[in-house]
Design a protein around this motif. Structure first.
Motif, PDB file in Angstrom:
ATOM      1  N   LEU A  35       0.820  -1.208   0.000  1.00  0.00           N
ATOM      2  CA  LEU A  35       0.000   0.000   0.000  1.00  0.00           C
ATOM      3  C   LEU A  35       0.857   1.262   0.000  1.00  0.00           C
ATOM      4  N   ALA A  36       2.050   1.183   0.595  1.00  0.00           N
ATOM      5  CA  ALA A  36       2.930   2.346   0.698  1.00  0.00           C
ATOM      6  C   ALA A  36       3.663   2.649  -0.607  1.00  0.00           C
ATOM      7  N   GLU A  37       3.808   1.654  -1.485  1.00  0.00           N
ATOM      8  CA  GLU A  37       4.625   1.803  -2.699  1.00  0.00           C
ATOM      9  C   GLU A  37       4.347   3.067  -3.513  1.00  0.00           C
ATOM     10  N   PRO A  38       3.095   3.398  -3.822  1.00  0.00           N
ATOM     11  CA  PRO A  38       2.881   4.562  -4.696  1.00  0.00           C
ATOM     12  C   PRO A  38       3.064   5.919  -4.008  1.00  0.00           C
ATOM     13  N   PHE A  39       3.272   5.922  -2.707  1.00  0.00           N
ATOM     14  CA  PHE A  39       3.351   7.180  -1.967  1.00  0.00           C
ATOM     15  C   PHE A  39       4.780   7.484  -1.542  1.00  0.00           C
ATOM     16  N   GLU A  40       5.108   8.753  -1.518  1.00  0.00           N
ATOM     17  CA  GLU A  40       6.415   9.182  -1.036  1.00  0.00           C
ATOM     18  C   GLU A  40       6.294   9.513   0.447  1.00  0.00           C
ATOM     19  N   MET A  41       6.083   8.458   1.247  1.00  0.00           N
ATOM     20  CA  MET A  41       5.990   8.640   2.695  1.00  0.00           C
ATOM     21  C   MET A  41       6.499   7.380   3.375  1.00  0.00           C
ATOM     22  N   SER A  42       6.801   7.508   4.624  1.00  0.00           N
ATOM     23  CA  SER A  42       7.351   6.391   5.390  1.00  0.00           C
ATOM     24  C   SER A  42       6.268   5.356   5.691  1.00  0.00           C
ATOM     25  N   LEU A  43       6.702   4.163   6.034  1.00  0.00           N
ATOM     26  CA  LEU A  43       5.752   3.120   6.442  1.00  0.00           C
ATOM     27  C   LEU A  43       4.964   3.533   7.686  1.00  0.00           C
ATOM     28  N   PRO A  44       5.599   4.182   8.690  1.00  0.00           N
ATOM     29  CA  PRO A  44       4.806   4.637   9.831  1.00  0.00           C
ATOM     30  C   PRO A  44       3.712   5.639   9.441  1.00  0.00           C
ATOM     31  N   ALA A  45       3.995   6.487   8.461  1.00  0.00           N
ATOM     32  CA  ALA A  45       2.985   7.454   8.011  1.00  0.00           C
ATOM     33  C   ALA A  45       1.812   6.731   7.351  1.00  0.00           C
ATOM     34  N   VAL A  46       2.119   5.729   6.538  1.00  0.00           N
ATOM     35  CA  VAL A  46       1.060   4.928   5.905  1.00  0.00           C
ATOM     36  C   VAL A  46       0.282   4.180   6.976  1.00  0.00           C
ATOM     37  N   SER A  47       0.979   3.673   7.973  1.00  0.00           N
ATOM     38  CA  SER A  47       0.315   2.965   9.075  1.00  0.00           C
ATOM     39  C   SER A  47      -0.673   3.870   9.805  1.00  0.00           C
ATOM     40  N   LYS A  48      -0.335   5.146   9.946  1.00  0.00           N
ATOM     41  CA  LYS A  48      -1.260   6.097  10.588  1.00  0.00           C
ATOM     42  C   LYS A  48      -2.538   6.241   9.764  1.00  0.00           C
ATOM     43  N   HIS A  49      -2.374   6.312   8.448  1.00  0.00           N
ATOM     44  CA  HIS A  49      -3.552   6.377   7.573  1.00  0.00           C
ATOM     45  C   HIS A  49      -4.398   5.104   7.718  1.00  0.00           C
ATOM     46  N   LEU A  50      -3.730   3.974   7.802  1.00  0.00           N
ATOM     47  CA  LEU A  50      -4.447   2.707   7.942  1.00  0.00           C
ATOM     48  C   LEU A  50      -5.209   2.643   9.263  1.00  0.00           C
ATOM     49  N   LYS A  51      -4.628   3.195  10.318  1.00  0.00           N
ATOM     50  CA  LYS A  51      -5.320   3.219  11.612  1.00  0.00           C
ATOM     51  C   LYS A  51      -6.590   4.048  11.541  1.00  0.00           C
ATOM     52  N   VAL A  52      -6.541   5.167  10.826  1.00  0.00           N
ATOM     53  CA  VAL A  52      -7.738   6.009  10.657  1.00  0.00           C
ATOM     54  C   VAL A  52      -8.809   5.228   9.896  1.00  0.00           C
ATOM     55  N   LEU A  53      -8.392   4.558   8.828  1.00  0.00           N
ATOM     56  CA  LEU A  53      -9.338   3.769   8.032  1.00  0.00           C
ATOM     57  C   LEU A  53      -9.908   2.607   8.841  1.00  0.00           C
TER      58      LEU A  53
END
Length: 115
Positions: A35-53
């Motif tokens: 899920l993080a591949e297309p974004f220029e952000m860290s895995l922890p940042a993507v994890s924060k988005h996933l927690k919201v979802l």
């Protein structure tokens, strides 16, 4: 004061990154790394988005050995669709009236009112 489910869902959908994640999950389960591949952000940042979802009930996370796949849970989207339905009817009525008015204009004699 606790948020209602619709507010939580709409809040989660407000972010374009989270909407992109949901679009990807509509194609099937994926890991955080995928899920993080297309974004220029860290895995922890993507994890924060996933927690919201996840809090909004839009995704669930499984556990298969070392792999924790994320999966789309679309039920909250049905609530959003139901809420939007009233507005959809509003706009359809507006467009129907506009269409009727345009039809009326087409039937008016183009030479009327000219001297």
């Amino acid at each position: 004061m606790p948020e209602d489910r619709l507010s939580t869902t709409l809040s989660a959908l407000a972010d374009p990154t989270r909407r992109a994640i949901l679009a990807r999950l509509a194609l099937g389960e994926a890991s955080v790394g995928e899920l993080a591949e297309p974004f220029e952000m860290s895995l922890p940042a993507v994890s924060k988005h996933l927690k919201v979802l996840e809090r909004a009930g839009l995704i669930s996370r499984g556990r298969e050995a070392q792999w924790r796949p994320c999966k789309l849970e679309a039920a909250p989207l049905k609530d959003v669709n139901s809420w939007l339905d009233g507005y959809r009817r509003f706009w359809e009525q507006k467009f129907d009236r506009l269409d009727a008015y345009l039809q009326e204009l087409q039937h008016v004699d183009p030479g009327a009112g000219k001297n």
